[in-house]
Design an enzyme around this catalytic site. Structure first.
Site, PDB file in Angstrom:
ATOM      1  N   ASP A 109     -13.381 -69.474 -22.477  1.00  0.00           N
ATOM      2  CA  ASP A 109     -13.826 -68.212 -23.043  1.00  0.00           C
ATOM      3  C   ASP A 109     -15.102 -68.511 -23.834  1.00  0.00           C
ATOM      4  O   ASP A 109     -15.390 -69.673 -24.150  1.00  0.00           O
ATOM      5  CB  ASP A 109     -12.723 -67.669 -23.960  1.00  0.00           C
ATOM      6  CG  ASP A 109     -13.182 -66.480 -24.777  1.00  0.00           C
ATOM      7  OD1 ASP A 109     -13.634 -65.486 -24.181  1.00  0.00           O
ATOM      8  OD2 ASP A 109     -13.100 -66.552 -26.020  1.00  0.00           O
ATOM      9  N   ASP A 169     -16.946 -66.003 -26.657  1.00  0.00           N
ATOM     10  CA  ASP A 169     -16.940 -65.530 -28.043  1.00  0.00           C
ATOM     11  C   ASP A 169     -15.689 -66.000 -28.781  1.00  0.00           C
ATOM     12  O   ASP A 169     -14.569 -65.715 -28.354  1.00  0.00           O
ATOM     13  CB  ASP A 169     -17.012 -64.004 -28.081  1.00  0.00           C
ATOM     14  CG  ASP A 169     -18.373 -63.478 -27.668  1.00  0.00           C
ATOM     15  OD1 ASP A 169     -19.315 -63.617 -28.451  1.00  0.00           O
ATOM     16  OD2 ASP A 169     -18.483 -62.936 -26.548  1.00  0.00           O
TER      17      ASP A 169
END
Length: 219
Positions: free
Chosen positions: A8, A10
């Site tokens: 991922d 953020d």
């Protein structure tokens, strides 16, 4: 056999999540309101799950466009001054040396992540990317992770997802990936499932990350 790490972005690679929350929290307090972390957490890793504007006074909402421009500029400035999460660069390098493929899977758009990847010299690091531009449904739906695995040409079971949020981990697990939770300050208190291995960060490098996963994923 583990063949790829799917990150991922953020909150996991670059902790934009905490910086954004702190600015919104400050805006609330400026107007005599309190932004509950549990409310904010609903929207982490996804879109349209929580609208922070609804908790602000009507006078602020009436100036929403101006307030948003000012707030966004502050958030971007904070992120520009921030570094990647400690140890994540080393994990990238060690993973490549170990023959693991790297992918990026995010509910954000290319227009958001690409400048940050460029700022930190990460262009070209990930063999494939899957962003909100590519799918109909973002996390916690598994579509993004299924797409990333398809673009890698790998079965989900051969991939380990690195996630900071409950929505992200839910998406990865639903897609059939192994999940490693690497929470940050604003996601650490989320109700992660006990079957998801968890570690405090990347500082120990790839070996510590894999050890925290509870098995020898390279064998």
């Amino acid at each position: 056999m583990l063949r790829a790490l799917i990150f991922d972005f953020d909150g996991t690679i670059l902790d934009t999540e905490t910086l954004e929350f702190r600015r919104w929290e400050g805006l609330y307090r400026q107007h005599g309101r309190e932004l509950a972390l549990t409310d904010w957490q609903q929207g982490i890793g996804t879109w349209d799950a929580f609208d922070p504007w609804l908790g602000l006074p009507g006078e602020v909402q009436a100036r929403r466009e101006q307030v948003h421009l000012e707030l966004h500029a502050q958030i971007v400035a904070d992120i520009q001054a921030a570094d990647l999460r400690p140890g994540v660069r080393e994990v990238f390098s060690q993973a490549q040396s170990a023959g693991l493929r790297l992918a990026l899977c995010t509910s954000s758009s290319h227009s958001w992540i690409d400048p940050w990847l460029a700022q930190h010299g990460l262009e070209g690091l990930f063999e494939v990317t899957a962003t909100r531009d590519d799918v109909a449904r973002v996390k916690p739906d598994p579509e993004l992770y299924l797409l990333a695995c398809a673009r890698l040409g790998l079965p989900p079971a051969d991939c380990l997802a690195l996630e900071d949020s409950f929505n992200g981990a839910t998406a990865a697990a639903a897609a059939g990936l192994r999940v490693m939770v690497v929470p940050n300050e604003v996601t650490a208190s989320q109700p992660f499932l006990p079957e998801w291995p968890r570690t405090g960060g990347f500082a120990g490098g790839l070996e510590a990350l894999l050890r925290a996963a509870g098995e020898n994923l390279l064998s």
